[in-house]
Design an enzyme around this catalytic site. Structure first.
Site, PDB file in Angstrom:
ATOM      1  N   CYS A   1      79.814  41.776  45.284  1.00 18.08           N
ATOM      2  CA  CYS A   1      79.778  41.303  43.888  1.00 18.08           C
ATOM      3  C   CYS A   1      78.504  41.808  43.199  1.00 18.08           C
ATOM      4  O   CYS A   1      77.738  42.565  43.780  1.00 18.08           O
ATOM      5  CB  CYS A   1      79.893  39.774  43.824  1.00 18.08           C
TER       6      CYS A   1
ATOM      7  N   HIS B   1      63.179  53.975  42.296  1.00 21.22           N
ATOM      8  CA  HIS B   1      63.816  53.887  43.615  1.00 21.22           C
ATOM      9  C   HIS B   1      64.076  52.448  44.054  1.00 21.22           C
ATOM     10  O   HIS B   1      64.317  52.180  45.227  1.00 21.22           O
ATOM     11  CB  HIS B   1      62.981  54.642  44.660  1.00 21.22           C
TER      12      HIS B   1
ATOM     13  N   CYS C   1      79.048  35.013  47.148  1.00 25.85           N
ATOM     14  CA  CYS C   1      80.382  35.346  47.695  1.00 25.85           C
ATOM     15  C   CYS C   1      80.409  35.459  49.217  1.00 25.85           C
ATOM     16  O   CYS C   1      81.470  35.650  49.805  1.00 25.85           O
ATOM     17  CB  CYS C   1      80.916  36.629  47.053  1.00 25.85           C
TER      18      CYS C   1
ATOM     19  N   VAL D   1      58.601  51.423  46.127  1.00 24.26           N
ATOM     20  CA  VAL D   1      59.447  50.218  46.129  1.00 24.26           C
ATOM     21  C   VAL D   1      58.641  48.982  46.527  1.00 24.26           C
ATOM     22  O   VAL D   1      59.195  47.915  46.741  1.00 24.26           O
ATOM     23  CB  VAL D   1      60.660  50.396  47.091  1.00 24.26           C
TER      24      VAL D   1
ATOM     25  N   THR E   1      51.981  61.844  44.269  1.00 24.91           N
ATOM     26  CA  THR E   1      53.371  62.205  44.558  1.00 24.91           C
ATOM     27  C   THR E   1      53.445  63.668  44.985  1.00 24.91           C
ATOM     28  O   THR E   1      52.682  64.500  44.510  1.00 24.91           O
ATOM     29  CB  THR E   1      54.305  61.942  43.352  1.00 24.91           C
TER      30      THR E   1
END
Length: 250
Positions: free
Chosen positions: A127, A116, A153, A100, A191
């Site tokens: 929203c 991810h 919002c 990320v 990984t």
């Protein structure tokens, strides 16, 4: 073995890369279960879940601000740039990442699928507002707020990352699986191969008749299906592979 791997890539038309935390660790990005004392007393499940955010959004935001500040100090390493070179050569169709940290984008990867999410993106809890903070120049502002609020919002903003117990973004996952089905080779870099459904990607490539090339400091859950296993740090191994690919294509 580097030469054999380079031969596979040099003749490839549809290769993809699948990357995990190992590629970023070399840039100094702390892994989730890193040794930094500040957050060691918390289990990831206490910080990176929707329940934790509902219970204590301030604590969760503190953790993510700490991570963002750590990642801001990190720079892409030779492994990130090696993947960009393979994309520039027309060999690599896409980089599919579980990270990320935005380092692939910073290095120059154009076709990037972030399974991810991205720690520099925020989304509203109510929203459909989303914002990439590096682009909107609001990163500093958000980092200063105790509880960042949606400019549209007024509801709470949250990091646009996948938390434990949340599904992966459908669109990204579909794109990744489709690319894997068509891929003639996959570079699996750094990984563990333990986080599903992302970890299916090398298996899909294998089942479709593609070559699985793993680059890792140690064996992983993917190693048994790998056609080639290059042991070592990605930042050292991948530039050597790219150098050899260039030589073969001259």
């Amino acid at each position: 073995m580097i030469v054999e791997v380079a031969r596979v890539l040099a003749s490839s038309k549809n290769a993809i890369a699948f990357t995990g935390a190992g590629i970023s660790a070399e840039s100094g990005v702390p892994t989730f279960r890193g040794k930094d004392g500040l957050w060691n007393k918390y289990r990831p499940e206490e910080l990176a879940t929707p329940e934790a955010f509902a219970r204590n959004p301030k604590l969760v935001w503190e953790f993510y601000k700490w991570r963002i500040n750590k990642i801001l100090k990190a720079k892409p390493n030779p492994a990130h740039y090696a993947l960009v070179e393979l994309e520039d050569m027309g060999i690599l169709r896409a980089v599919i990442t579980q990270n990320v940290d935005d380092l692939h984008r910073e290095a120059g990867t154009r076709n990037l699928i972030e399974l991810h999410g991205n720690i520099f993106r925020v989304k509203c809890t109510k929203c459909n507002f989303k914002e990439y903070l590096k682009e909107s120049q609001r990163l500093e502002e958000v980092l200063k707020e105790d509880l960042p609020k949606c400019p549209r919002c007024g509801s709470l903003l949250r990091p646009d990352v996948v938390w434990f117990g949340e599904p992966l973004p459908r669109e990204e996952l579909d794109r990744a699986f489709k690319l894997a089905e068509k891929a003639d080779a996959v570079l699996v870099v750094g990984t563990s191969g333990l986080v599903y459904p992302a970890a299916y990607i090398p298996y899909i490539v294998k089942e479709s008749g593609g070559t699985v090339i793993e680059v890792n400091v140690e064996e992983s859950a993917i190693t048994p299906i790998a056609d080639f296993f290059l042991r070592g740090r990605a930042g050292e191994v991948l530039p050597r592979v790219v150098h050899e690919v260039r030589r073969l294509l001259q």
